[in-house]
Design a protein around this motif. Structure first.
Motif, mmCIF file in Angstrom:
data_model
loop_
_atom_site.group_PDB
_atom_site.id
_atom_site.type_symbol
_atom_site.label_atom_id
_atom_site.label_comp_id
_atom_site.label_asym_id
_atom_site.label_seq_id
_atom_site.Cartn_x
_atom_site.Cartn_y
_atom_site.Cartn_z
ATOM 1 N N ALA A 40 0.833 -1.204 0.000
ATOM 2 C CA ALA A 40 0.000 0.000 0.000
ATOM 3 C C ALA A 40 0.868 1.255 0.000
ATOM 4 C CB ALA A 40 -0.934 0.000 1.201
ATOM 5 N N THR A 41 1.973 1.226 0.728
ATOM 6 C CA THR A 41 2.907 2.356 0.733
ATOM 7 C C THR A 41 3.475 2.588 -0.657
ATOM 8 O OG1 THR A 41 3.531 2.156 3.070
ATOM 9 C CG2 THR A 41 5.150 3.136 1.601
ATOM 10 N N ILE A 42 3.816 1.510 -1.346
ATOM 11 C CA ILE A 42 4.317 1.631 -2.720
ATOM 12 C C ILE A 42 3.253 2.228 -3.623
ATOM 13 C CG2 ILE A 42 5.076 0.311 -4.738
ATOM 14 C CD1 ILE A 42 6.353 -1.694 -2.740
ATOM 15 N N SER A 43 2.016 1.782 -3.469
ATOM 16 C CA SER A 43 0.912 2.258 -4.305
ATOM 17 C C SER A 43 0.678 3.755 -4.127
ATOM 18 C CB SER A 43 -0.366 1.483 -3.963
ATOM 19 O OG SER A 43 -1.466 1.985 -4.686
ATOM 20 N N ILE A 44 0.543 4.198 -2.880
ATOM 21 C CA ILE A 44 0.291 5.618 -2.616
ATOM 22 C C ILE A 44 1.487 6.460 -3.061
ATOM 23 C CG2 ILE A 44 -0.132 7.341 -0.825
ATOM 24 C CD1 ILE A 44 -2.528 5.590 -1.340
ATOM 25 N N SER A 45 2.692 5.974 -2.824
ATOM 26 C CA SER A 45 3.895 6.716 -3.215
ATOM 27 C C SER A 45 3.986 6.870 -4.726
ATOM 28 C CB SER A 45 5.143 6.004 -2.678
ATOM 29 O OG SER A 45 5.125 5.943 -1.264
ATOM 30 N N THR A 46 3.557 5.847 -5.466
ATOM 31 C CA THR A 46 3.554 5.928 -6.929
ATOM 32 C C THR A 46 2.630 7.044 -7.395
ATOM 33 O OG1 THR A 46 3.989 3.553 -7.112
ATOM 34 C CG2 THR A 46 3.108 4.656 -9.063
ATOM 35 N N VAL A 47 1.458 7.135 -6.795
ATOM 36 C CA VAL A 47 0.509 8.203 -7.128
ATOM 37 C C VAL A 47 1.139 9.572 -6.860
ATOM 38 C CG1 VAL A 47 -1.697 9.278 -6.517
ATOM 39 C CG2 VAL A 47 -1.532 6.786 -6.704
ATOM 40 N N LEU A 48 1.745 9.735 -5.698
ATOM 41 C CA LEU A 48 2.345 11.014 -5.315
ATOM 42 C C LEU A 48 3.505 11.381 -6.231
ATOM 43 C CD1 LEU A 48 2.267 10.518 -1.442
ATOM 44 C CD2 LEU A 48 0.801 12.028 -2.784
ATOM 45 N N LEU A 49 4.282 10.386 -6.648
ATOM 46 C CA LEU A 49 5.398 10.633 -7.558
ATOM 47 C C LEU A 49 4.904 11.156 -8.904
ATOM 48 C CD1 LEU A 49 8.441 10.296 -8.280
ATOM 49 C CD2 LEU A 49 7.884 7.983 -9.051
ATOM 50 N N ILE A 50 3.911 10.498 -9.472
ATOM 51 C CA ILE A 50 3.363 10.920 -10.763
ATOM 52 C C ILE A 50 2.726 12.304 -10.649
ATOM 53 C CG2 ILE A 50 1.612 10.415 -12.522
ATOM 54 C CD1 ILE A 50 4.104 8.615 -12.588
#
Length: 305
Positions: free
Chosen positions: A81-91
């Motif tokens: 879940a941390t990877i998922s949310i971080s991916t959104v924030l990065l984009i």
């Protein structure tokens, strides 16, 4: 709650970046070889799309989905879940100028770490207290999502206080009060989405990657959220922006200029009609989030095998 450039001090930006990078590295190392990349990718894409829809709350303020609890429940693993949310924030930061480049570590810390891990601890506890029945999951997740939103807002407030941007007696009650209201919306949206998934897909999302018909509704629904429902988003400032305006530090965002090309800044495309630009950029952002999350998790899961 996306902190822009200029709101936090350089030391806070560096420290939160180091912490976030360390937690993300650990998250990838914890990811097993049996992860379902399509589920992670679709969840990431949906959260990106849903975050485009700002809903109005009291006092001329708007809020949007954080998605931490939703990611935790659907993916079943706080590391993923941390990877998922971080991916959104990065984009969002790199392509949409939504959240500062220098504040990316802080935003991941607040939403991808604090938001996610509070969600994980609370939803498992509340679900257990409610008897553990799957039908109670939307209620447990709805309550958790509200608290998770407030927890992330408190974390954001503390970073602003440590940075010297605002004083504790002003920013903490302002951010907390505003995000309690936003958190209620977060809880209702989270509970509703999970209720729908439990009815249509008892396993929350299809697990058989070969049966493409099961993916049709979630995929089309996500694209409709990004391309159509995003047009209904409130134009009111979000919780952090409103607090910054009221407390007089909104101008700090203008003091730091990080010259990074953002082709879809403010979810628009230069030279294209505003509404059409929002739809196209929303769909493209959703597809980019899906693709990055998919290939990243596929690659890292093979590496850990």
């Amino acid at each position: 709650m996306h902190i822009p450039d200029g709101f936090i001090s350089p030391p806070v930006a560096v420290i939160t970046t180091v912490i976030s990078a360390g937690v993300l590295t650990l998250s990838f190392s914890k990811m097993g070889k049996d992860v379902k990349a399509p589920v992670i990718a679709l969840t990431t894409a949906f959260i990106f799309a849903a975050q485009m829809i700002n809903f109005p709350v009291a006092g001329g303020t708007s809020g949007h989905l954080l998605g931490a609890t939703l990611a935790v429940v659907i993916l079943g693993d706080p590391w993923v879940a941390t990877i998922s949310i971080s991916t959104v924030l990065l984009i969002q930061a790199l392509l949409f100028a939504d959240g500062g480049i220098t504040a990316l570590g802080a935003n991941i810390f607040n939403m991808g770490i604090v938001g996610v891990w509070v969600s994980w601890l609370l939803v498992t506890t509340i679900q257990r207290l409610l008897g553990g029945a799957k039908k109670r999951l939307p209620l447990a997740a709805g309550i958790t999502a509200t608290i998770s939103m407030v927890s992330a807002a408190v974390s954001c407030s503390l970073l602003l206080i440590i940075s010297g941007t605002a004083t504790l007696n002003l920013v903490l009650p302002a951010m907390t009060g505003t995000h309690i209201l936003i958190g209620v919306g977060e809880g209702l949206i989270t509970g509703s989405v999970l209720r729908y998934l439990l009815v249509t897909n008892p396993d929350l999302l299809p697990n058989d990657e070969s049966k493409l018909d099961k993916w049709l509704v979630p995929v089309i629904g996500t694209l409709l959220v990004a391309g159509v429902l995003s047009l209904l988003a409130s134009s009111w400032p979000d919780g952090l922006e409103k607090v910054a305006e009221n407390l007089g530090f909104i101008h700090l965002a203008e003091n730091v200029r990080v010259e990074v090309p953002t082709p879809f800044a403010d979810y628009q495309i230069s030279g294209i009609n505003e509404q059409i630009g929002t739809s196209i950029s929303g769909v493209l952002g959703t597809l980019i989030c899906f693709g990055l999350a998919f290939f990243m998790t596929k690659f890292m899961s093979r590496k850990s095998a």
